[in-house]
Design an enzyme around this catalytic site. Structure first.
Site, mmCIF file in Angstrom:
data_model
loop_
_atom_site.group_PDB
_atom_site.id
_atom_site.type_symbol
_atom_site.label_atom_id
_atom_site.label_comp_id
_atom_site.label_asym_id
_atom_site.label_seq_id
_atom_site.Cartn_x
_atom_site.Cartn_y
_atom_site.Cartn_z
ATOM 1 C CB CYS A 166 14.480 20.949 -8.959
ATOM 2 S SG CYS A 166 13.113 21.224 -7.822
ATOM 3 C CG HIS A 186 4.037 -1.531 -4.943
ATOM 4 N ND1 HIS A 186 2.872 -2.270 -4.894
ATOM 5 C CD2 HIS A 186 4.961 -2.355 -5.494
ATOM 6 C CE1 HIS A 186 3.097 -3.473 -5.413
ATOM 7 N NE2 HIS A 186 4.350 -3.549 -5.771
ATOM 8 C CB CYS A 210 9.984 18.884 -8.443
ATOM 9 S SG CYS A 210 10.439 19.676 -9.999
ATOM 10 C CG ASN A 221 -1.902 -1.143 1.169
ATOM 11 O OD1 ASN A 221 -2.117 -1.715 0.108
ATOM 12 N ND2 ASN A 221 -2.486 -1.477 2.298
HETATM 13 P P1 NAD Z 1 -5.973 -5.912 -4.702
HETATM 14 O O1 NAD Z 1 -6.824 -4.738 -4.945
HETATM 15 O O2 NAD Z 1 -5.471 -6.670 -5.852
HETATM 16 O O3 NAD Z 1 -6.709 -6.983 -3.770
HETATM 17 C C1 NAD Z 1 -7.349 -6.644 -2.599
HETATM 18 C C2 NAD Z 1 -7.516 -7.880 -1.726
HETATM 19 O O4 NAD Z 1 -8.086 -7.468 -0.494
HETATM 20 C C3 NAD Z 1 -8.439 -8.963 -2.286
HETATM 21 O O5 NAD Z 1 -7.844 -10.243 -2.097
HETATM 22 C C4 NAD Z 1 -9.694 -8.856 -1.413
HETATM 23 O O6 NAD Z 1 -10.365 -10.084 -1.232
HETATM 24 C C5 NAD Z 1 -9.121 -8.347 -0.127
HETATM 25 N N1 NAD Z 1 -10.047 -7.610 0.763
HETATM 26 C C6 NAD Z 1 -11.144 -6.892 0.430
HETATM 27 N N2 NAD Z 1 -11.710 -6.382 1.530
HETATM 28 C C7 NAD Z 1 -10.958 -6.769 2.582
HETATM 29 C C8 NAD Z 1 -11.027 -6.561 3.989
HETATM 30 N N3 NAD Z 1 -11.991 -5.828 4.556
HETATM 31 N N4 NAD Z 1 -10.075 -7.123 4.763
HETATM 32 C C9 NAD Z 1 -9.075 -7.879 4.215
HETATM 33 N N5 NAD Z 1 -8.973 -8.123 2.905
HETATM 34 C C10 NAD Z 1 -9.891 -7.573 2.095
HETATM 35 O O7 NAD Z 1 -4.820 -5.374 -3.792
HETATM 36 P P2 NAD Z 1 -3.286 -5.702 -3.750
HETATM 37 O O8 NAD Z 1 -3.082 -7.174 -3.792
HETATM 38 O O9 NAD Z 1 -2.749 -4.956 -2.626
HETATM 39 O O10 NAD Z 1 -2.663 -5.145 -5.111
HETATM 40 C C11 NAD Z 1 -3.014 -3.944 -5.690
HETATM 41 C C12 NAD Z 1 -1.921 -2.902 -5.797
HETATM 42 O O11 NAD Z 1 -2.610 -1.683 -5.732
HETATM 43 C C13 NAD Z 1 -0.951 -2.856 -4.662
HETATM 44 O O12 NAD Z 1 0.287 -3.061 -5.190
HETATM 45 C C14 NAD Z 1 -1.030 -1.451 -4.069
HETATM 46 O O13 NAD Z 1 0.189 -0.776 -4.309
HETATM 47 C C15 NAD Z 1 -2.051 -0.732 -4.850
HETATM 48 N N6 NAD Z 1 -3.147 -0.119 -4.052
HETATM 49 C C16 NAD Z 1 -2.897 0.474 -2.854
HETATM 50 C C17 NAD Z 1 -3.942 1.024 -2.091
HETATM 51 C C18 NAD Z 1 -3.619 1.641 -0.746
HETATM 52 O O14 NAD Z 1 -2.515 2.158 -0.566
HETATM 53 N N7 NAD Z 1 -4.525 1.558 0.244
HETATM 54 C C19 NAD Z 1 -5.247 0.961 -2.552
HETATM 55 C C20 NAD Z 1 -5.482 0.355 -3.804
HETATM 56 C C21 NAD Z 1 -4.423 -0.189 -4.523
HETATM 57 ZN ZN ZN Z 2 11.247 21.684 -9.051
#
Ligand code: NAD
Ligand code: ZN
Length: 249
Positions: free
Chosen positions: A131, A120, A128, A103
């Site tokens: 710079c 990630h 920026c 995340n």
């Molecule tokens: P994903 O979106 O592919 O999968 C989400 C997973 O969470 C699913 O397996 C789903 O079943 C599960 N889920 C749904 N509700 C839940 C709950 N209440 N409790 C526990 N699990 C639950 O997510 P991913 O595998 O992390 O991959 C997506 C990419 O997207 C990541 O690399 C991330 O960098 C990025 N992303 C980040 C955020 C954030 O920072 N919060 C949000 C969206 C996507």
């Molecule tokens: Zn700058």
């Protein structure tokens, strides 16, 4: 109570080294939608159109307007939930050492975990492209899109877009941890995005107990996980922490 919660609590208090890997699902109860699955962002966007580095380089205004502006609105307001706080409690008790997160929302640090590998990158910091001057997300106003630096350069978030390299030290450290932990908690990730998805495999192959927390079965469930706490992360973590408290008393 789910017997797997009792089992997980017992396993955790006996372990010497625990790591967690988290994905978008852990932040769903904080109001941040995941990418895939029900209510996921990808239901409304094509990832390659907006989250690919080529899209950002070619049309930064479009990516800021459609994807990043919405994420900023949501993340500016989001607070850690009981799953994040549970991981912070596990660290305070000395069971958990490191959180590896896919995340970009900064909620593990907000909850109190001190060793967080942001696989990630992070959406909390921007820089920026000309710079390299840094800006926190709260310093950025979207009066103009894309936001610009005082030097006139275009500002981008410090996260890894599709098509970009994961920082090498994140990969090295994450796999080193996976290979040396006794337990890996895998929370809220669909385990599809590589190479993060194979970190739990690596833990499993090195003999760690892999405990998944997810309301859905994932590609890991049969193949890699020893067992799953099947439910929303916040709810499962509340029960798990309560069970560990009773064992400790
Ligand atoms: P994903 O979106 O592919 O999968 C989400 C997973 O969470 C699913 O397996 C789903 O079943 C599960 N889920 C749904 N509700 C839940 C709950 N209440 N409790 C526990 N699990 C639950 O997510 P991913 O595998 O992390 O991959 C997506 C990419 O997207 C990541 O690399 C991330 O960098 C990025 N992303 C980040 C955020 C954030 O920072 N919060 C949000 C969206 C996507
Ligand atoms: Zn700058």
């Amino acid at each position: 109570m789910d017997t797997n919660i009792i089992k997980a609590a017992k396993d955790i208090v006996q372990a010497k080294k625990i790591a967690a890997i988290t994905g978008a699902g852990i932040s769903v109860e904080s109001g941040i939608p995941p990418f895939r699955g029900k209510g996921g962002l990808w239901e409304s966007f094509d990832p390659m159109e907006y989250a690919h580095i080529d899209a950002f380089m070619n049309h930064p205004e479009k990516v800021w307007d459609v994807l990043l502006k919405g994420m900023k609105d949501i993340m500016d307001r989001a607070k850690p939930n009981d799953a994040h706080f549970g991981l912070a409690q596990l660290e305070k008790w000395g069971y958990l050492q490191t959180v590896i997160t896919q995340n970009v929302d900064g909620l593990h640090q907000a909850a109190g975990n001190t060793d967080v590998i942001e696989f990630h990158g992070t959406f909390a910091i921007n820089y920026c492209m000309d710079c390299q001057k840094k800006y926190t997300m709260s310093e950025i106003t979207l009066d103009q899109i894309p936001p610009k630096c005082t030097c006139g350069g275009i500002i981008r978030p410090d996260c890894v877009f599709f098509g970009e390299q994961i920082p090498h030290e994140n990969i090295m450290r994450s796999f080193e941890i996976a290979q040396t932990c006794d337990i890996m908690l895998v929370i809220g990730t669909s385990a599809i995005v590589h190479p993060a998805a194979i970190i739990p495999d690596s833990a499993h192959q090195s003999g760690a107990t892999v405990i998944e927390i997810n309301p859905e079965f994932t590609p890991l469930t049969d193949r890699v996980s020893n067992y799953i706490l099947k439910g929303p992360a916040g709810q499962m973590m509340r029960q798990l922490i309560a069970e560990i408290k009773t064992i400790r008393e």
